[in-house]
Design a protein around this motif. Structure first.
Motif, mmCIF file in Angstrom:
data_model
loop_
_atom_site.group_PDB
_atom_site.id
_atom_site.type_symbol
_atom_site.label_atom_id
_atom_site.label_comp_id
_atom_site.label_asym_id
_atom_site.label_seq_id
_atom_site.Cartn_x
_atom_site.Cartn_y
_atom_site.Cartn_z
ATOM 1 N N ASN A 63 0.803 -1.132 -0.132
ATOM 2 C CA ASN A 63 0.254 -0.040 0.105
ATOM 3 C C ASN A 63 0.712 1.335 -0.178
ATOM 4 O O ASN A 63 0.281 2.536 -0.081
ATOM 5 C CB ASN A 63 -0.906 -0.037 1.104
ATOM 6 C CG ASN A 63 -1.870 -1.181 1.167
ATOM 7 O OD1 ASN A 63 -2.591 -1.227 0.164
ATOM 8 N ND2 ASN A 63 -2.042 -2.041 2.194
ATOM 9 N N GLU A 64 2.274 1.174 0.046
ATOM 10 C CA GLU A 64 2.985 2.304 0.184
ATOM 11 C C GLU A 64 3.292 2.934 -1.399
ATOM 12 O O GLU A 64 4.666 2.416 -1.722
ATOM 13 C CB GLU A 64 4.083 1.865 0.854
ATOM 14 C CG GLU A 64 3.910 1.684 2.462
ATOM 15 C CD GLU A 64 5.180 1.461 3.247
ATOM 16 O OE1 GLU A 64 5.154 1.599 4.517
ATOM 17 O OE2 GLU A 64 6.157 0.746 2.646
ATOM 18 N N TRP A 66 3.509 6.474 -2.806
ATOM 19 C CA TRP A 66 2.929 7.954 -2.569
ATOM 20 C C TRP A 66 3.540 8.965 -3.588
ATOM 21 O O TRP A 66 4.868 8.545 -4.023
ATOM 22 C CB TRP A 66 3.640 8.337 -1.059
ATOM 23 C CG TRP A 66 3.073 7.564 0.044
ATOM 24 C CD1 TRP A 66 1.796 7.814 0.555
ATOM 25 C CD2 TRP A 66 3.623 6.703 0.770
ATOM 26 N NE1 TRP A 66 1.648 7.160 1.583
ATOM 27 C CE2 TRP A 66 2.687 6.359 1.990
ATOM 28 C CE3 TRP A 66 5.051 5.947 0.784
ATOM 29 C CZ2 TRP A 66 3.274 5.285 2.711
ATOM 30 C CZ3 TRP A 66 5.160 5.319 1.717
ATOM 31 C CH2 TRP A 66 4.612 4.896 2.729
ATOM 32 N N GLU A 70 2.242 13.526 -0.348
ATOM 33 C CA GLU A 70 1.507 12.188 0.365
ATOM 34 C C GLU A 70 2.585 11.735 1.322
ATOM 35 O O GLU A 70 2.368 11.622 2.268
ATOM 36 C CB GLU A 70 0.907 11.190 -0.637
ATOM 37 C CG GLU A 70 -0.450 11.971 -1.209
ATOM 38 C CD GLU A 70 -0.519 10.907 -2.399
ATOM 39 O OE1 GLU A 70 -1.816 11.026 -3.001
ATOM 40 O OE2 GLU A 70 0.144 10.102 -2.872
ATOM 41 N N PHE A 71 3.724 11.513 0.777
ATOM 42 C CA PHE A 71 4.887 10.756 1.489
ATOM 43 C C PHE A 71 5.330 11.740 2.578
ATOM 44 O O PHE A 71 5.441 11.124 3.486
ATOM 45 C CB PHE A 71 6.070 10.401 0.474
ATOM 46 C CG PHE A 71 6.971 9.623 1.117
ATOM 47 C CD1 PHE A 71 6.982 8.522 1.856
ATOM 48 C CD2 PHE A 71 8.422 10.025 0.716
ATOM 49 C CE1 PHE A 71 7.904 7.982 2.551
ATOM 50 C CE2 PHE A 71 9.544 9.410 1.255
ATOM 51 C CZ PHE A 71 9.342 8.351 2.342
ATOM 52 N N LYS A 72 5.579 12.997 2.053
ATOM 53 C CA LYS A 72 5.786 14.059 3.519
ATOM 54 C C LYS A 72 5.070 13.928 4.413
ATOM 55 O O LYS A 72 5.243 13.911 5.678
ATOM 56 C CB LYS A 72 5.992 15.366 2.787
ATOM 57 C CG LYS A 72 6.463 16.363 3.824
ATOM 58 C CD LYS A 72 6.792 17.512 2.785
ATOM 59 C CE LYS A 72 7.271 18.587 3.667
ATOM 60 N NZ LYS A 72 7.613 19.971 3.108
ATOM 61 N N ALA A 73 3.509 13.968 4.222
ATOM 62 C CA ALA A 73 2.672 14.032 5.082
ATOM 63 C C ALA A 73 2.592 12.657 6.190
ATOM 64 O O ALA A 73 2.522 12.811 7.328
ATOM 65 C CB ALA A 73 1.118 14.131 4.457
ATOM 66 N N TRP A 74 2.780 11.425 5.465
ATOM 67 C CA TRP A 74 2.681 10.177 6.177
ATOM 68 C C TRP A 74 3.963 10.354 7.093
ATOM 69 O O TRP A 74 3.879 9.763 8.240
ATOM 70 C CB TRP A 74 2.997 9.030 4.991
ATOM 71 C CG TRP A 74 3.019 7.809 5.660
ATOM 72 C CD1 TRP A 74 1.992 6.797 6.435
ATOM 73 C CD2 TRP A 74 4.066 7.040 5.950
ATOM 74 N NE1 TRP A 74 2.624 5.903 6.752
ATOM 75 C CE2 TRP A 74 3.721 5.917 6.440
ATOM 76 C CE3 TRP A 74 5.586 7.212 5.624
ATOM 77 C CZ2 TRP A 74 4.751 5.023 6.918
ATOM 78 C CZ3 TRP A 74 6.374 6.635 5.980
ATOM 79 C CH2 TRP A 74 6.020 5.298 6.639
ATOM 80 N N ALA A 75 5.108 10.555 6.422
ATOM 81 C CA ALA A 75 6.361 10.734 7.212
ATOM 82 C C ALA A 75 6.582 11.590 8.271
ATOM 83 O O ALA A 75 7.580 11.449 9.020
ATOM 84 C CB ALA A 75 7.552 10.447 6.233
ATOM 85 N N LYS A 76 5.791 12.637 8.369
ATOM 86 C CA LYS A 76 5.869 13.694 8.963
ATOM 87 C C LYS A 76 6.269 13.201 10.526
ATOM 88 O O LYS A 76 7.222 13.757 11.130
ATOM 89 C CB LYS A 76 4.811 14.496 9.226
ATOM 90 C CG LYS A 76 4.925 15.715 9.953
ATOM 91 C CD LYS A 76 3.585 16.688 9.920
ATOM 92 C CE LYS A 76 3.576 17.969 10.560
ATOM 93 N NZ LYS A 76 3.460 17.995 11.981
ATOM 94 N N ARG A 77 5.513 12.316 11.139
ATOM 95 C CA ARG A 77 5.598 11.788 12.644
ATOM 96 C C ARG A 77 7.007 11.282 12.838
ATOM 97 O O ARG A 77 7.689 11.273 13.869
ATOM 98 C CB ARG A 77 4.731 10.764 12.820
ATOM 99 C CG ARG A 77 4.664 9.537 11.963
ATOM 100 C CD ARG A 77 3.721 8.451 12.192
ATOM 101 N NE ARG A 77 3.529 7.756 10.901
ATOM 102 C CZ ARG A 77 3.342 6.418 11.130
ATOM 103 N NH1 ARG A 77 3.043 5.947 12.197
ATOM 104 N NH2 ARG A 77 3.435 5.661 9.925
#
Length: 163
Positions: A63-64, A66, A70-77
């Motif tokens: 499912n990965e 991006w 989108e990748f930046k938003a997912w990886a923010k944490r």
């Protein structure tokens, strides 16, 4: 005879010049990619600036897939910590288009959390430098344990959601 020798010398000089240019471009690409991996290891947001605006990152999960933002938003944490993830290339092969505007590569990565991984990517050379347009990461599964891994994947996919 003299003209033939001059022509041969010019041809050899041209081949040598291209080899030097290719070696220099390979060093630049290696430095760029090593810095990109180091940006993640130190949670520097410059990591995402090295991905083209239309760039794609494909991770190890099915499912990965991006686009950069989108990748930046997912990886923010992960980037809110002192370190996101650590990939160290132990081998990289670099290839070029004839005009040197596109570069593609494959690499073997040493990762502390996922073990050995493999990746490939495409880089676009622009007036402002390099940008990654495609990157695909995969875990390097030894053939000897492939059956076990497939069994685990099937079990995970058949498990009820939320488990």
């Amino acid at each position: 005879m003299k003209r033939l020798l001059i022509a041969c010398w010019l041809l050899l000089a041209s081949v040598a010049a291209h080899a030097q240019q290719d070696a220099a471009l390979t060093r630049q690409v290696n430095a760029f990619m090593d810095e990109w991996h180091d940006d993640a290891a130190h949670a520097r947001m410059a990591y995402f600036d090295k991905i083209a605006q239309d760039g794609v990152y494909i991770g190890t999960d099915k499912n990965e897939l991006w686009h950069r933002d989108e990748f930046k938003a997912w990886a923010k944490r992960f980037f809110e910590r002192k370190a996101a993830w650590s990939f160290k290339a132990t081998r990289r092969n670099v290839y070029f288009s004839p005009d040197r505007s596109f570069i593609w590569f494959d690499e073997i990565l040493d990762t502390p959390n996922m073990g050995p991984c493999m990746a490939s990517g495409v880089i676009r050379k622009t007036a402002h430098g390099f940008e990654i347009v495609h990157y695909q990461l995969s875990m390097a599964v030894p053939n000897e344990v492939n059956g076990q891994v497939v069994t685990l994947i099937k079990q995970a996919q058949s498990a009820p959601a939320g488990r």
